[in-house]
Design a protein around this motif. Structure first.
Motif, PDB file in Angstrom:
ATOM      1  N   TYR A  54     -19.517 -52.345  20.233  1.00 25.42           N
ATOM      2  CA  TYR A  54     -20.651 -53.324  19.992  1.00 25.42           C
ATOM      3  C   TYR A  54     -21.769 -52.250  20.324  1.00 25.42           C
ATOM      4  N   GLY A  55     -21.633 -51.722  21.559  1.00 22.02           N
ATOM      5  CA  GLY A  55     -22.892 -51.059  22.275  1.00 22.02           C
ATOM      6  C   GLY A  55     -23.368 -49.918  21.523  1.00 22.02           C
ATOM      7  N   ASN A  87     -16.893 -53.603  23.972  1.00 22.54           N
ATOM      8  CA  ASN A  87     -18.102 -53.519  24.449  1.00 22.54           C
ATOM      9  C   ASN A  87     -18.849 -51.914  24.179  1.00 22.54           C
ATOM     10  N   THR A  88     -17.712 -51.014  24.063  1.00 22.17           N
ATOM     11  CA  THR A  88     -18.028 -49.851  23.568  1.00 22.17           C
ATOM     12  C   THR A  88     -18.449 -49.776  22.192  1.00 22.17           C
ATOM     13  N   ASP A 122     -28.209 -62.931  25.511  1.00 20.28           N
ATOM     14  CA  ASP A 122     -27.986 -61.869  26.580  1.00 20.28           C
ATOM     15  C   ASP A 122     -26.626 -62.520  27.120  1.00 20.28           C
ATOM     16  N   GLU A 159     -23.773 -61.125  24.978  1.00 24.75           N
ATOM     17  CA  GLU A 159     -23.694 -59.716  25.351  1.00 24.75           C
ATOM     18  C   GLU A 159     -23.181 -59.493  26.571  1.00 24.75           C
ATOM     19  N   SER A 160     -23.348 -60.308  27.669  1.00 21.76           N
ATOM     20  CA  SER A 160     -22.698 -60.062  28.847  1.00 21.76           C
ATOM     21  C   SER A 160     -21.147 -60.246  28.875  1.00 21.76           C
ATOM     22  N   ASP A 206     -19.869 -57.093  27.233  1.00 19.92           N
ATOM     23  CA  ASP A 206     -19.750 -55.787  28.099  1.00 19.92           C
ATOM     24  C   ASP A 206     -18.655 -55.786  29.200  1.00 19.92           C
ATOM     25  N   LYS A 207     -18.062 -57.094  29.331  1.00 21.96           N
ATOM     26  CA  LYS A 207     -16.626 -57.333  30.391  1.00 21.96           C
ATOM     27  C   LYS A 207     -15.711 -57.220  29.420  1.00 21.96           C
ATOM     28  N   ASP A 267     -26.893 -49.672  19.738  1.00 22.50           N
ATOM     29  CA  ASP A 267     -27.726 -48.262  20.256  1.00 22.50           C
ATOM     30  C   ASP A 267     -28.186 -47.569  19.163  1.00 22.50           C
TER      31      ASP A 267
END
Length: 195
Positions: A91-92, A88-89, A75, A78-79, A82-83, A96
């Motif tokens: 990886y996400g 982040n795009t 977590d 991943e945080s 995300d920043k 997903d």
């Protein structure tokens, strides 16, 4: 000519699948083999050790993810991602993608739907991915749900907000429906011909 096409229809998909498997094996062997050679002398290295190590590491990571502390570390990692713009795009999207298809195959009922497309008097097959849309209360729709539409012969699709009144649940296993959509109905036609 028909005999040639029949032969090609067997050889080509098989060759492509084998090529993909061999490519994955080689990449895994090369990556993890190089890591092993950092600690193991070259004369003791056996071809295939990198692949076995790769499988073992993936399995081990899967086991570690059951631990609370490892979940917290994930977590935290991943945080940070995300920043980070762009990362982040990517990886996400990858995460997903895998989560979507793994969850899709675990769901057997009440997810495969036909959506009315009145403008051309037809229906399109999709998959309900979300029904809890409280944060989208501003939508001017009666009981909206999110329906995912997989594109045939492609990795990808699109999602639409659709009122429940415009969808019809169908009694079809998710995996079967996904195969049907991804092959544009051809896989279903072949099964009918085989029978």
């Amino acid at each position: 000519m028909k005999t040639f096409i029949n032969g090609l229809s067997l050889i080509l998909p098989t060759a492509l699948v084998l090529y993909l498997l061999v490519w994955i094996l080689k990449m895994t062997e090369h990556f993890f083999g190089d890591l092993i050679l950092l600690v193991l002398p070259k004369e003791y290295y056996i071809t295939g050790l990198g692949f076995v190590a790769g499988i073992a590491i993936v399995f081990f990571v899967g086991l570690l993810l059951k631990l609370w502390i490892v979940q917290k570390l994930r977590d935290f990692f991943e945080s940070i991602i995300d920043k980070t713009p762009l990362v982040n795009t990517l990886y996400g999207a990858i995460k997903d993608f895998f989560n979507f298809f793994s969850n899709l195959k675990n769901k057997e009922n009440n997810i495969v739907v036909l959506v009315d497309t009145h403008w051309i008097d037809s229906k399109i097959m999709g998959f309900i991915t979300s029904e809890d849309l409280k944060r989208f209360d501003f939508l001017d729709m009666e009981e909206p749900v999110v329906v995912y539409f997989q594109l045939s012969y492609q990795i990808g699709g699109y999602s639409l907000f659709i009122p429940k009144k415009n969808i019809t649940l169908i009694d079809m296993k998710t995996e079967e429906a996904l195969g049907f959509v991804m092959t544009a109905g051809i896989s279903s036609s072949k099964k009918s011909e085989d029978k």
